[in-house]
Scaffold this motif. Structure first.
Motif, short mmCIF file in Angstrom:
data_model
loop_
_atom_site.label_atom_id
_atom_site.label_comp_id
_atom_site.label_asym_id
_atom_site.label_seq_id
_atom_site.Cartn_x
_atom_site.Cartn_y
_atom_site.Cartn_z
N HIS A 31 -48.03 6.52 -5.87
CA HIS A 31 -47.31 7.73 -5.46
C HIS A 31 -47.73 8.90 -6.35
CE1 HIS A 31 -43.81 10.00 -3.97
NE2 HIS A 31 -43.72 10.43 -5.20
N ASP A 32 -47.75 8.67 -7.65
CA ASP A 32 -48.12 9.72 -8.61
C ASP A 32 -49.57 10.17 -8.43
OD1 ASP A 32 -45.58 9.80 -9.73
OD2 ASP A 32 -46.08 8.31 -11.26
N ALA A 48 -45.87 19.24 -2.84
CA ALA A 48 -46.76 18.07 -2.78
C ALA A 48 -45.95 16.83 -2.37
CB ALA A 48 -47.45 17.86 -4.12
N GLU A 49 -44.75 16.70 -2.90
CA GLU A 49 -43.87 15.58 -2.53
C GLU A 49 -43.56 15.62 -1.03
OE1 GLU A 49 -42.20 13.07 -4.13
OE2 GLU A 49 -42.63 13.48 -6.22
N ALA A 50 -43.30 16.81 -0.51
CA ALA A 50 -42.99 16.96 0.91
C ALA A 50 -44.19 16.61 1.78
CB ALA A 50 -42.52 18.39 1.20
N PHE A 51 -45.38 17.03 1.36
CA PHE A 51 -46.59 16.68 2.10
C PHE A 51 -46.79 15.17 2.11
CE2 PHE A 51 -48.55 21.05 1.15
CZ PHE A 51 -48.21 21.55 2.40
N GLN A 54 -44.47 13.47 4.52
CA GLN A 54 -44.89 13.64 5.91
C GLN A 54 -46.10 12.75 6.24
OE1 GLN A 54 -43.41 15.21 8.52
NE2 GLN A 54 -41.77 15.25 6.99
N LEU A 55 -47.03 12.64 5.31
CA LEU A 55 -48.19 11.77 5.54
C LEU A 55 -47.76 10.32 5.70
CD1 LEU A 55 -50.72 13.36 3.03
CD2 LEU A 55 -50.77 13.52 5.53
N LEU A 56 -46.78 9.91 4.93
CA LEU A 56 -46.25 8.56 5.04
C LEU A 56 -45.49 8.37 6.36
CD1 LEU A 56 -45.05 8.11 1.37
CD2 LEU A 56 -46.87 6.80 2.48
N LEU A 57 -44.63 9.33 6.70
CA LEU A 57 -43.85 9.24 7.93
C LEU A 57 -44.73 9.24 9.17
CD1 LEU A 57 -40.84 11.59 7.11
CD2 LEU A 57 -40.78 9.12 7.40
N LYS A 58 -45.82 9.97 9.12
CA LYS A 58 -46.73 10.07 10.26
C LYS A 58 -47.80 8.97 10.26
CE LYS A 58 -45.96 14.96 11.03
NZ LYS A 58 -46.58 16.28 11.20
N SER A 59 -47.67 8.04 9.33
CA SER A 59 -48.56 6.86 9.23
C SER A 59 -50.01 7.20 8.91
CB SER A 59 -48.49 6.02 10.52
OG SER A 59 -47.19 5.56 10.72
#
Length: 62
Positions: A31-32, A48-51, A54-59
């Protein structure tokens, strides 16, 4: 793995590309590490955390 049915915004795409360019296959990816990759592009830590989220949520990352 990219999910082509879930499109990224231009900013999210840039964050994803920064990760792709920085990550080395033989090194641990955490993650870091992802946050550091995204933050290297003049992005503040909270953004950066928000991006990354979103990358994780959108697979795009897992």
């Amino acid at each position: 793995m990219r999910n082509s049915s879930t499109r990224l915004t231009p900013s999210q795409q840039t964050a994803f590309e920064q990760i792709e360019q920085t990550v080395e296959a033989d090194k641990p990816f955490t993650h870091d590490t992802a946050i550091d990759c995204i933050s290297a592009g003049d992005v503040e830590h909270p953004e950066a955390e928000a991006f990354l989220k979103q990358l994780l949520l959108k697979s795009y990352l897992y």
